[in-house]
Design an enzyme around this catalytic site. Structure first.
Site, short mmCIF file in Angstrom:
data_model
loop_
_atom_site.label_atom_id
_atom_site.label_comp_id
_atom_site.label_asym_id
_atom_site.label_seq_id
_atom_site.Cartn_x
_atom_site.Cartn_y
_atom_site.Cartn_z
N TYR A 139 0.84 -1.20 0.00
CA TYR A 139 0.00 0.00 0.00
C TYR A 139 0.88 1.25 0.00
CZ TYR A 139 -4.13 2.80 1.35
OH TYR A 139 -5.16 3.72 1.41
N SER A 140 1.71 1.37 -1.03
CA SER A 140 2.58 2.53 -1.19
C SER A 140 2.97 2.60 -2.67
CB SER A 140 3.82 2.43 -0.30
OG SER A 140 4.50 1.20 -0.51
N SER A 202 -1.44 -0.99 13.33
CA SER A 202 -2.68 -1.59 12.85
C SER A 202 -2.81 -3.02 13.38
CB SER A 202 -2.70 -1.61 11.32
OG SER A 202 -3.66 -2.52 10.83
N GLN A 205 -3.17 -5.52 10.36
CA GLN A 205 -1.91 -5.79 9.68
C GLN A 205 -1.01 -6.66 10.56
OE1 GLN A 205 -0.46 -1.84 8.83
NE2 GLN A 205 -1.54 -1.74 6.87
N CYS A 373 -6.25 11.57 -5.29
CA CYS A 373 -4.81 11.57 -5.06
C CYS A 373 -4.04 11.36 -6.36
CB CYS A 373 -4.44 10.51 -4.04
SG CYS A 373 -4.87 10.95 -2.35
#
Length: 419
Positions: A139-140, A202, A205, A373
């Site tokens: 997620y990056s 998280s 996670q 974004c």
């Protein structure tokens, strides 16, 4: 109403694509054959459209005050076209306003607040993220080392890009701060043989990565801990440290302390790779025109951006030296469009993964967030930088040698970009 309508019609006439608006009373304004159609349910939304308040329009969509028909990419083209000026042009402010911003940044980033803010975003639903991220759930920003790479290939290229920059070697102690769903942590362990430690705030996670560690038989040299970076033990420094997509959550007032903590966690001669989103404007902590407020409210509470110039100042003040700085902004625009396209292709499935009374609002928020974004990176309102760091050199180092014994970083960049 007639004044607002005339403003809307004037705005529609200036747009680069045909847009049609269905007014709250059912009347139709704009192009007869539109690429995008807005179904507006209240006059306040019309006013936001006329005034170019893109972020407020995002909130209007999340709250159901308007809907649209047409491709998400066309909606973003519309959003960028209605802006009045640049959303990153923000005055520096006087000493008092700067002090107020500093105090707010301090207050909003206690350990307890940060944990809640991270869980608000990352613990929404693992199944939801699984739908539109790659198989590793990275997620990056991906790294499109080749123009025809798929998202999965580009994410693996990014993971290896970081590992090569850090010059990871078998047996080294590697720390991943904000390790997400474990993509980099496990890639480094499996492909470079490091002893790897990851931390996250998280709970989802944390549980997911520990399951993967067990399944892959890596329990002996890979671990994932539910921990704030400020609580990391400094008595056994790490050889290499990565922080990917995490320092945006730190807060501008805490940046020097954050980099000072990384300094203390690094052994002499080690390397740090800090990968994070940066502001497009020198002074703004978020994108203007209401877009920053939208992200704060619906997506990333507590997120604060800073310009790369300020990041480098904080790095230097913390006793670190920047060795290599790379702006991956175009890569993140492409990554975000890949995520957005994947989400748009399976909206019903995404809706089914979200639970509770706010499920529909959450889905609407993420649709706007991902595409918005992507638009922001395309327009350079925001950027993303990888910065490679080491301890500041001290007197007596043998820097005249290509491979000095007390440094991990060679003079030349070929080892980073070599396939």
């Amino acid at each position: 109403m007639s004044t607002v309508l005339s403003l809307v019609e004037k705005k529609l006439a200036s747009l680069p694509l045909p847009v049609q608006v269905q007014l709250p009373n059912g009347e139709i304004a704009g192009a007869p054959s539109p690429r995008i159609k807005l179904i507006v349910r209240d006059n306040a939304t019309l006013l936001n459209l006329a005034n170019g308040q893109t972020g407020k329009l995002g909130e209007d969509y999340v709250e159901g005050r308007f809907d649209f028909e047409g491709p998400m990419r066309d909606l973003m083209l519309l959003a960028s076209s209605i802006l009045e000026g640049s959303p990153v042009d923000e005055a520096r402010g006087n000493a008092f306003t700067r002090m107020v911003r500093h105090v707010i940044s301090v207050v909003r980033h206690s350990k307890e607040r940060d944990a809640k803010q991270i869980q608000f975003h990352y613990d929404i639903s693992d199944d939801f993220y699984k739908l539109w991220l790659d198989e590793r759930r990275v997620y990056s920003c991906a790294y499109y080392a080749q123009p025809d790479y798929t998202l999965s290939q580009a994410q693996e290229a990014k993971l290896d890009h970081i590992c090569r920059k850090l010059r990871l070697h078998e047996g080294e102690r590697f720390l991943d701060i904000g390790a997400g769903w474990g993509g980099l942590l496990l890639w480094a362990a499996e492909n470079y043989g490091v002893d790897a430690t990851g931390i996250t705030l998280s709970r989802n996670q944390h549980a997911h990565v520990n399951r993967l560690i067990e399944e892959k038989g890596l329990s002996g040299r890979v671990r994932m801990t539910l921990l704030d970076y400020r609580e990391l033990d400094e008595t056994q420094p790490y050889d290499k440290i990565a922080s990917v997509g995490m320092f945006e959550h730190v807060g501008r007032a805490q940046l020097q302390g954050y980099f000072a903590k990384l300094n203390r966690l690094l052994r002499p001669g080690g390397l740090i790779l800090n990968h994070g989103i940066t502001a497009g404007g020198v002074y703004n902590a978020e994108v203007g025109a209401g877009m920053g407020e939208f992200i704060e409210k619906y997506i990333f509470p507590g997120g604060e951006l800073t310009h790369i110039g300020n990041e480098l100042i904080q790095i230097a003040d913390a006793g670190l030296e920047d060795l290599d700085v790379e702006n991956l902004r175009p890569h993140y625009a492409r990554t975000l469009w890949a995520w957005s396209d994947a989400l748009e292709a399976q909206l019903d499935a995404a809706r089914a993964t979200l639970k509770g009374d706010n499920a529909e609002r959450s889905l609407r928020a993420y649709r706007i967030y991902l595409a918005g974004c992507a638009m922001g990176f395309e327009n350079a309102w925001i950027a993303i930088h990888q910065v490679l760091l080491q301890h500041k050199p001290t007197r007596g180092r043998s820097d005249e040698l290509d491979e000095p014994a007390d440094l991990s970083y060679p003079w030349r960049r070929s080892y980073i970009y070599k396939e």
